[in-house]
Each structure stands twice: as C-alpha cells, then as structure tokens.
Design an enzyme around this catalytic site. Structure first.
Site, PDB file in Angstrom:
ATOM      1  CB  CYS A  88      56.357   1.771  65.147  1.00  0.00           C
ATOM      2  SG  CYS A  88      57.997   2.506  64.919  1.00  0.00           S
ATOM      3  CG  PHE A  89      54.859   6.784  68.960  1.00  0.00           C
ATOM      4  CD1 PHE A  89      53.514   7.100  69.084  1.00  0.00           C
ATOM      5  CD2 PHE A  89      55.795   7.676  69.450  1.00  0.00           C
ATOM      6  CE1 PHE A  89      53.109   8.293  69.679  1.00  0.00           C
ATOM      7  CE2 PHE A  89      55.403   8.859  70.053  1.00  0.00           C
ATOM      8  CZ  PHE A  89      54.064   9.176  70.165  1.00  0.00           C
TER       9      PHE A  89
END
Length: 352
Positions: A88-89
């Site tokens: 994810c980020f």
C-alpha cells in the site's frame, strides 16, 4: 526487495491502494485490488478528522467487503500455493488487511517494505545512479529531420535504444502532444524509464535522441540529462522537402487544422516577432501547409535547436554528421547498419 528482477518472481503483485493512487504510479506488473476505493478512501479520511475510531470502523467494513469481492476473481479460484507481494502507501494497514486474509487462506505472502513510498524512493535513487554507467550515442538534429525514425531503424538493426519520447507519450516542444495519448504522471514516467533502462546491457552503447530537460510535462533525471551531454554526438541532416513530409506524418492533425497550430505557437511572438507570426497566420488561413511547416522550422525551431545544441554540446570534440537522402525505411535500415558497424570499430570513450 526493490529490484525489478526480484519483483518478477512473484505470481501476483497486489497494489492495495485506491485507483487514483494506482493511476499516478505503481510497481511494474502490479494489479490494483483496492482495499478501499476512491470515494470510500475520501470518506474515511474526512471522518478521521473528527472521530478516528469511527473512521477505522468504516474503513475496515469497506475493506472486508472489497477483499471478499476481489477473492472471487479467477486467480484465487485455484488451489495453487502462489507467492504474492502486497503493498500500500507505506506498507501499513491496507496491505496488512490483504496479507492477513491471504495468509489465512494459505498463500505465501510478503509485504513490500515501507510500501509504494519506499519503492518510489528506490526508483528516484536508482535513476540518479544507473545512467552514469551507460554509454550513450546521441542523435541530434532539428525538428523533422528523422531522428526518431532513425532511432527505430537502429533498434530494428539490433542496436540498444532508449526512446524517451515514446515513454513520455510526447514528441517534445509545445506542439508535441499526441492526440488521444495523455502523458504519464512524472512518477509513472520514472517507473517506465527505470523499467526500460533495467533491460539495457551496460557493456553495449545505447542510442538515444537529444532531448530537453522536459518532454512535455515530464522531466528527465538529472543524471541522464547530464550523461547525454558527455556522450558521442551524431548530428542528423535531412533536406527540407523530407522534413516537411515528416511533419505531415508526425502532425496530421495540424495539417487538418493549421489555424490551431498557429494559435498554439502565438506565445512565440516575443521571440520570432509579430511579422513572422502574422506570416504563419496568413499561410494557415489560406491552407498553404507545406510553406507553413517550413517557415515554422526555419524561423523558430532550427535557430532554437542550434542554440540548445551549442549550449549543451558545445564543449564536445568531434561530432559525426549523418546525411539522410530520404527517410524511407529501407534506406534508414542501411544507414543504421553502417552506424552500428562504424561504432563497433571505434574505441570506447573514457569513463566520465
């Protein structure tokens, strides 16, 4: 982990971020299976400002429903014990939700360390290092001289090339946009560039076109831009008649709407003078496309290209001139074959 060859060893790479984040940039080969979609992500973020616990409750509820739907995809309907990479980020909550679900099922799962943010930092650092190890042969020459066609002929003849304009979806200059082909974001351009550079053999020369620091809205890494200016320069020369034909091939939309072309170039009035812009407008309005294309090259692009070349390559020693009689593909194939043969016979330049 931040290595393109290592990334290729996974059976599946899941980008758990929102579609908007994925569109801006993503790891090569990844598919977007969002934990939360764009509108859901915005809702969670807005709620978090006033009630963090409620925000996480909403986010987890969306996540479980979305992951459940994703697990109905054909890939997950086999008993294969696949290896999966999730990110994810920053490698936090969203990738953890996916990882927990996949590990419960029995997949071999890894999370990308520090997520896309770590990957992005690695891309930037690598792009500042790798170009310094490559040996470039730079094709220079004014607009429409056939540099791109020659570059492609070199590839067909077996040479290594780096086609920056193809990666940028832009031909350079204010009129270089390609209708129907939007440019990638800066971040995704960097990803595409690194993926392409990673395929190159550093022991062999790489043919490349001379470019400005920016191609449309994307910018070249400083190391690549500087490396090009310390490389062998091949100056391409082509007759004006052939260049006008090239403009017809490269910019057919302007041939159909020459007035729009002149409007795009109206900002040049302070550089080329009002008389020249007025001449372009007159040629466009009466449909004299060949004369318009020639005048734009002679009155603006050729002088600008000469100034840029003298500034960036003026300190180089010998420059190899390439005179093209035509831009016909069979002719360019012969030129490309000779360039490769001649280059193989030259001594390798000293390391910078």
């Amino acid at each position: 982990m931040y290595d393109l060859e290592t990334l290729k060893t996974f059976d599946l790479i899941i980008d758990a971020r929102s579609p908007r984040e994925f569109k801006e940039d993503h790891v090569p080969g990844a598919i977007n299976l969002p934990v939360v979609f764009d509108d859901e992500y915005a809702e969670v973020g807005t709620t978090h400002r006033t009630d963090p616990m409620r925000a996480y409750q909403i986010g987890v509820a969306y996540s479980l429903r979305n992951i459940a739907r994703h697990l109905e995809l054909p890939f997950f309907r086999t008993s294969k014990r696949a290896t999966i990479l999730v990110y994810c980020f920053r490698g936090g909550k969203r990738s953890k939700l996916w990882t927990d679900a996949l590990e419960t099922i029995g997949y071999k799962v890894q999370r990308l360390p520090t997520g896309w943010k770590g990957y992005r930092n690695w891309v930037r650092a690598t792009l500042e290092d790798v170009p310094t190890k490559l040996r470039f042969n730079v094709l220079s020459g004014p607009t429409g001289c056939g540099k791109t066609r020659l570059l492609h002929a070199l590839r067909q003849a077996g040479a290594q090339i780096l086609d920056l304009e193809a990666l940028a979806s832009h031909r350079g200059s204010i009129i270089g946009g390609i209708p129907g082909h939007p440019q990638p974001s800066q971040k995704y351009f960097d990803t595409l560039l690194l993926e392409e550079i990673s395929r190159l053999d550093i022991a062999k020369p790489v043919w490349i076109e001379s470019e400005s620091k920016k191609i449309g809205q994307v910018q070249l890494p400083t190391s690549l831009f500087e490396a090009m200016h310390h490389s062998r320069l091949f100056s391409v020369h082509t007759s004006m008649a052939e260049r006008v034909l090239m403009w017809h091939r490269e910019y057919p939309h302007f041939g159909k709407d020459p007035v729009a072309l002149v409007e795009k170039l109206s900002y040049l009035k302070s550089l080329v003078g009002g008389t020249t812009v007025a001449k372009w407008k007159e040629l466009a309005e009466r449909g004299d496309i060949d004369a318009l294309f020639e005048s734009i090259m002679v009155d603006h692009y050729d002088p600008a290209y000469t100034r840029s070349t003298n500034k960036n390559y003026g300190k180089l020693g010998e420059i190899t001139a390439i005179h093209l009689d035509t831009l016909d593909s069979s002719y360019l194939a012969g030129v490309a074959a000779k360039l490769i043969l001649d280059d193989d016979m030259l001594p390798a330049p000293a390391l910078r």
